[in-house]
Design a protein around this motif. Structure first.
Motif, PDB file in Angstrom:
ATOM      1  N   ALA A 189       0.841  -1.198   0.000  1.00 58.88           N
ATOM      2  CA  ALA A 189       0.000   0.000   0.000  1.00 58.88           C
ATOM      3  C   ALA A 189       0.872   1.242   0.000  1.00 58.88           C
ATOM      4  N   GLN A 190       0.501   2.213  -0.785  1.00 59.94           N
ATOM      5  CA  GLN A 190       1.212   3.480  -0.862  1.00 59.94           C
ATOM      6  C   GLN A 190       0.335   4.585  -0.287  1.00 59.94           C
ATOM      7  N   TRP A 191       0.978   5.525   0.388  1.00 57.11           N
ATOM      8  CA  TRP A 191       0.256   6.716   0.826  1.00 57.11           C
ATOM      9  C   TRP A 191       0.006   7.600  -0.387  1.00 57.11           C
ATOM     10  N   ARG A 192      -1.234   8.029  -0.548  1.00 54.56           N
ATOM     11  CA  ARG A 192      -1.618   8.899  -1.658  1.00 54.56           C
ATOM     12  C   ARG A 192      -2.284  10.152  -1.102  1.00 54.56           C
ATOM     13  N   PRO A 193      -2.224  11.262  -1.831  1.00 52.94           N
ATOM     14  CA  PRO A 193      -2.864  12.486  -1.340  1.00 52.94           C
ATOM     15  C   PRO A 193      -4.352  12.260  -1.068  1.00 52.94           C
ATOM     16  N   LEU A 194      -4.815  12.766   0.056  1.00 52.39           N
ATOM     17  CA  LEU A 194      -6.230  12.699   0.412  1.00 52.39           C
ATOM     18  C   LEU A 194      -6.906  13.943  -0.117  1.00 52.39           C
ATOM     19  N   LEU A 210      -0.979  22.755   7.814  1.00 50.55           N
ATOM     20  CA  LEU A 210      -1.276  21.398   7.370  1.00 50.55           C
ATOM     21  C   LEU A 210      -0.108  20.928   6.510  1.00 50.55           C
ATOM     22  N   SER A 211       0.684  20.008   7.044  1.00 46.38           N
ATOM     23  CA  SER A 211       1.860  19.522   6.323  1.00 46.38           C
ATOM     24  C   SER A 211       1.456  18.570   5.205  1.00 46.38           C
ATOM     25  N   THR A 212       0.655  17.553   5.532  1.00 52.67           N
ATOM     26  CA  THR A 212       0.181  16.602   4.525  1.00 52.67           C
ATOM     27  C   THR A 212      -1.202  16.090   4.908  1.00 52.67           C
ATOM     28  N   SER A 213      -1.962  15.697   3.898  1.00 51.08           N
ATOM     29  CA  SER A 213      -3.201  14.934   4.071  1.00 51.08           C
ATOM     30  C   SER A 213      -3.102  13.743   3.132  1.00 51.08           C
ATOM     31  N   ASP A 214      -3.080  12.544   3.694  1.00 52.04           N
ATOM     32  CA  ASP A 214      -2.827  11.342   2.898  1.00 52.04           C
ATOM     33  C   ASP A 214      -3.846  10.262   3.199  1.00 52.04           C
ATOM     34  N   GLN A 215      -3.878   9.277   2.297  1.00 50.30           N
ATOM     35  CA  GLN A 215      -4.751   8.117   2.475  1.00 50.30           C
ATOM     36  C   GLN A 215      -4.003   6.861   2.038  1.00 50.30           C
ATOM     37  N   ARG A 216      -4.194   5.788   2.795  1.00 55.70           N
ATOM     38  CA  ARG A 216      -3.600   4.508   2.434  1.00 55.70           C
ATOM     39  C   ARG A 216      -4.637   3.412   2.616  1.00 55.70           C
ATOM     40  N   THR A 217      -4.711   2.487   1.655  1.00 56.73           N
ATOM     41  CA  THR A 217      -5.639   1.373   1.729  1.00 56.73           C
ATOM     42  C   THR A 217      -4.867   0.063   1.705  1.00 56.73           C
ATOM     43  N   LEU A 218      -5.115  -0.765   2.705  1.00 60.39           N
ATOM     44  CA  LEU A 218      -4.504  -2.089   2.804  1.00 60.39           C
ATOM     45  C   LEU A 218      -5.565  -3.142   2.524  1.00 60.39           C
ATOM     46  N   ARG A 219      -5.324  -3.982   1.524  1.00 61.37           N
ATOM     47  CA  ARG A 219      -6.275  -5.031   1.164  1.00 61.37           C
ATOM     48  C   ARG A 219      -5.788  -6.359   1.720  1.00 61.37           C
ATOM     49  N   HIS A 220      -6.544  -6.891   2.665  1.00 58.31           N
ATOM     50  CA  HIS A 220      -6.227  -8.171   3.281  1.00 58.31           C
ATOM     51  C   HIS A 220      -7.138  -9.243   2.697  1.00 58.31           C
ATOM     52  N   ASP A 221      -6.924 -10.479   3.116  1.00 55.65           N
ATOM     53  CA  ASP A 221      -7.726 -11.589   2.581  1.00 55.65           C
ATOM     54  C   ASP A 221      -9.209 -11.422   2.888  1.00 55.65           C
ATOM     55  N   ARG A 222      -9.508 -10.933   4.096  1.00 60.38           N
ATOM     56  CA  ARG A 222     -10.897 -10.921   4.544  1.00 60.38           C
ATOM     57  C   ARG A 222     -11.498  -9.525   4.659  1.00 60.38           C
ATOM     58  N   LYS A 263      -5.323  10.451   6.899  1.00 60.80           N
ATOM     59  CA  LYS A 263      -4.473  11.105   7.885  1.00 60.80           C
ATOM     60  C   LYS A 263      -4.203  12.558   7.537  1.00 60.80           C
ATOM     61  N   HIS A 264      -4.335  13.425   8.549  1.00 61.35           N
ATOM     62  CA  HIS A 264      -3.891  14.823   8.479  1.00 61.35           C
ATOM     63  C   HIS A 264      -2.706  14.971   9.439  1.00 61.35           C
ATOM     64  N   PHE A 265      -1.599  15.518   8.929  1.00 58.00           N
ATOM     65  CA  PHE A 265      -0.418  15.740   9.754  1.00 58.00           C
ATOM     66  C   PHE A 265      -0.140  17.234   9.800  1.00 58.00           C
TER      67      PHE A 265
END
Length: 211
Positions: A18-23, A109-121, A128-130
């Motif tokens: 998963a990569q952090w991408r701009p939110l 506001l330094s960054t606003s990012d989103q990350r999605t992790l796809r698991h089996d189930r 995230k806002h930093f």
């Protein structure tokens, strides 16, 4: 966070990195958030979460909103758990509103990012806002005023359903900075708001399921 998820779900390795991408918010979402703020819908939960935080600190278990305290590796904070009575739409607005409140304290506001992790189930998403303080010279000490240190606001969702908002602060310990104010003071500055009047309570359903 992952320790919490391990307690509620069987954790497996994500199927893909998963990569952090701009939110980013769509124009319609920005407009809806501005309207939500103007109508003060946030009053339905800011004060109750603030009260629940202090109940948790004193060991009192109430029947209201659930809060869990964080204190790890110099970072202090709290988890504010989603309640079905809030609705996903309101919870997302609340997540962005906490960011807005920190910005109003003089933060960037330094960054606003989103990350999605796809698991089996299941699929886990982290928004995230930093935020970083705007260092200003302290006239008495000559050191930069860090206020509360860096502040992170993130929201964890599982299969599109909100789980909790995590709000935390991490102080700088370099001698060029003043001592950080406490997390209790940050909570007071951000969450301590008056109760919602009846007309504001009536607006909850209007935004509960908005995307």
């Amino acid at each position: 966070m992952f320790g919490f998820l391990k307690r509620i779900l069987p954790i497996s390795e994500p199927q893909e990195a998963a990569q952090w991408r701009p939110l980013a918010r769509t124009p319609n979402q920005v407009q809806a958030h501005d309207q939500w703020v103007n109508e003060q819908v946030y009053l339905n939960w800011m004060g109750p979460y603030f009260k629940a935080y202090h109940f948790r600190k004193t060991g009192v278990c109430g029947r209201g909103l659930r809060v869990q305290l964080l204190n790890e590796c110099g970072r202090q904070g709290a988890l504010f758990f989603f309640d079905p009575s809030i609705g996903p739409g309101n919870f997302r607005h609340l997540f962005d509103f906490v960011r807005d409140r920190v910005l109003a304290l003089g933060y960037n506001l330094s960054t606003s990012d989103q990350r999605t992790l796809r698991h089996d189930r299941y699929t886990e998403t982290i928004d995230k806002h930093f935020l970083k303080p705007q260092p200003k010279d302290c006239t008495q000490s000559g050191r930069c005023n860090q206020q509360f240190g860096t502040v992170t606001v993130d929201m964890v969702s599982v299969n599109g359903q909100p789980g909790f908002i995590r709000f935390s602060a991490n102080a700088y310990h370099d001698s060029i900075f003043t001592s950080a104010q406490s997390f209790d003071e940050l909570m007071d500055s951000v969450f301590n708001l008056p109760p919602a009047p009846e007309e504001v309570q009536a607006r909850i359903q209007q935004y509960a399921n908005a995307r």
